[in-house]
Design a protein around this motif. Sequence first.
Motif, PDB file in Angstrom:
ATOM      1  N   GLN A 121       4.662 -28.749  18.075  1.00 23.68           N
ATOM      2  CA  GLN A 121       3.518 -28.368  18.903  1.00 23.68           C
ATOM      3  C   GLN A 121       3.072 -29.533  19.778  1.00 23.68           C
ATOM      4  O   GLN A 121       2.719 -29.340  20.952  1.00 23.68           O
ATOM      5  CB  GLN A 121       2.377 -27.885  18.021  1.00 23.68           C
ATOM      6  N   ILE A 122       3.079 -30.722  19.210  1.00 25.34           N
ATOM      7  CA  ILE A 122       2.695 -31.899  19.989  1.00 25.34           C
ATOM      8  C   ILE A 122       3.730 -32.154  21.089  1.00 25.34           C
ATOM      9  O   ILE A 122       3.379 -32.473  22.235  1.00 25.34           O
ATOM     10  CB  ILE A 122       2.563 -33.129  19.079  1.00 25.34           C
ATOM     11  N   ALA A 125       3.203 -29.739  23.862  1.00 21.96           N
ATOM     12  CA  ALA A 125       2.045 -30.107  24.679  1.00 21.96           C
ATOM     13  C   ALA A 125       2.394 -31.244  25.633  1.00 21.96           C
ATOM     14  O   ALA A 125       1.986 -31.243  26.810  1.00 21.96           O
ATOM     15  CB  ALA A 125       0.883 -30.504  23.786  1.00 21.96           C
ATOM     16  N   LEU A 126       3.167 -32.214  25.145  1.00 24.70           N
ATOM     17  CA  LEU A 126       3.605 -33.307  26.010  1.00 24.70           C
ATOM     18  C   LEU A 126       4.507 -32.790  27.125  1.00 24.70           C
ATOM     19  O   LEU A 126       4.419 -33.232  28.280  1.00 24.70           O
ATOM     20  CB  LEU A 126       4.330 -34.367  25.186  1.00 24.70           C
ATOM     21  N   MET A 130       0.147 -32.147  29.035  1.00 24.22           N
ATOM     22  CA  MET A 130      -1.218 -32.279  28.531  1.00 24.22           C
ATOM     23  C   MET A 130      -1.546 -33.735  28.254  1.00 24.22           C
ATOM     24  O   MET A 130      -0.735 -34.474  27.703  1.00 24.22           O
ATOM     25  CB  MET A 130      -1.402 -31.477  27.240  1.00 24.22           C
ATOM     26  N   ARG A 132      -4.005 -36.807  26.458  1.00 23.82           N
ATOM     27  CA  ARG A 132      -4.361 -37.029  25.058  1.00 23.82           C
ATOM     28  C   ARG A 132      -5.598 -36.224  24.662  1.00 23.82           C
ATOM     29  O   ARG A 132      -5.620 -35.593  23.612  1.00 23.82           O
ATOM     30  CB  ARG A 132      -4.603 -38.522  24.832  1.00 23.82           C
ATOM     31  N   THR A 134      -6.865 -33.577  26.087  1.00 24.95           N
ATOM     32  CA  THR A 134      -6.599 -32.130  26.145  1.00 24.95           C
ATOM     33  C   THR A 134      -5.853 -31.681  24.893  1.00 24.95           C
ATOM     34  O   THR A 134      -6.156 -30.629  24.316  1.00 24.95           O
ATOM     35  CB  THR A 134      -5.784 -31.786  27.393  1.00 24.95           C
ATOM     36  N   ARG A 135      -4.868 -32.467  24.460  1.00 24.26           N
ATOM     37  CA  ARG A 135      -4.150 -32.139  23.225  1.00 24.26           C
ATOM     38  C   ARG A 135      -5.096 -32.150  22.037  1.00 24.26           C
ATOM     39  O   ARG A 135      -5.029 -31.277  21.170  1.00 24.26           O
ATOM     40  CB  ARG A 135      -3.014 -33.139  22.987  1.00 24.26           C
ATOM     41  N   ILE A 139      -5.316 -28.436  20.701  1.00 23.47           N
ATOM     42  CA  ILE A 139      -4.252 -28.264  19.707  1.00 23.47           C
ATOM     43  C   ILE A 139      -4.586 -28.954  18.388  1.00 23.47           C
ATOM     44  O   ILE A 139      -4.574 -28.322  17.323  1.00 23.47           O
ATOM     45  CB  ILE A 139      -2.915 -28.794  20.255  1.00 23.47           C
ATOM     46  N   VAL A 140      -4.896 -30.234  18.452  1.00 22.26           N
ATOM     47  CA  VAL A 140      -5.040 -31.008  17.226  1.00 22.26           C
ATOM     48  C   VAL A 140      -6.327 -30.661  16.487  1.00 22.26           C
ATOM     49  O   VAL A 140      -6.307 -30.288  15.304  1.00 22.26           O
ATOM     50  CB  VAL A 140      -4.979 -32.518  17.533  1.00 22.26           C
TER      51      VAL A 140
END
Length: 225
Positions: A121-122, A125-126, A130, A132, A134-135, A139-140
């Motif tokens: 997922q990370i 996002a990268l 996205m 940092r 925004t992630r 997401i996080v």
Amino acid sequence: MDFLGTTSLGLLRAVPVTVLLFLASALGASLVAAVLVAMQQARVTQGLARAWIFVFRGTPLLLQIFMVYYGIAALGPIRHGFLWPAFREPLFCAWLAMTCCCSAYIAEVLRGALGAIPVGQIEAALACGMGRWTRLRLIVAPQVLRLALPAYGNELVMMIKSTSLASSITVLDVTGVAQQVIAHSYRTLDVFCLAAAVYLGMTAALTAVLRRIERSLDPLGSAPR
């Protein structure tokens, strides 16, 4: 019956002190825990965060309360400095010790939840570009909150019960008032049973709130089964 009724009212009047100590400690410990988790992600500060967690998880909370109230507060720079008005208050010392101790446990809960997020997922996002923050926001943070909530809730319940240790440094919370009543009446079992009922009520209310939050965060909670 008059004794039980009067004692019950006295214990209920001490509930705000217990709730205040719990809420302030929970907020402070959660903020410190978030900082500790962030420190563990950086190589430079990783050792300091691990040392903090090791020390405060490895020593009893009661001992930490005594060290703050009878030890740190007695140091010359504290007693004769601008921090003395805070450290001479037992409630502040109990809050400081609980915040430091519980932050170590909550940090481990958050770290475990963070490690449970799939790496894919990370990476996705990268790949989408996205940033940092925004992630973190999309997401996080939502996943960490959902994954950590059951264990975090257990820590909060433990914190409510741990507030009783503040009575050891003269804080008049529920346990402190119960001890005062026992000192005058010698009715130990009756008073402690009433105090236990008060704590059961507080933990039951907190558990109900946590379960409601957990159901609201469950993506399958509203789906038909």
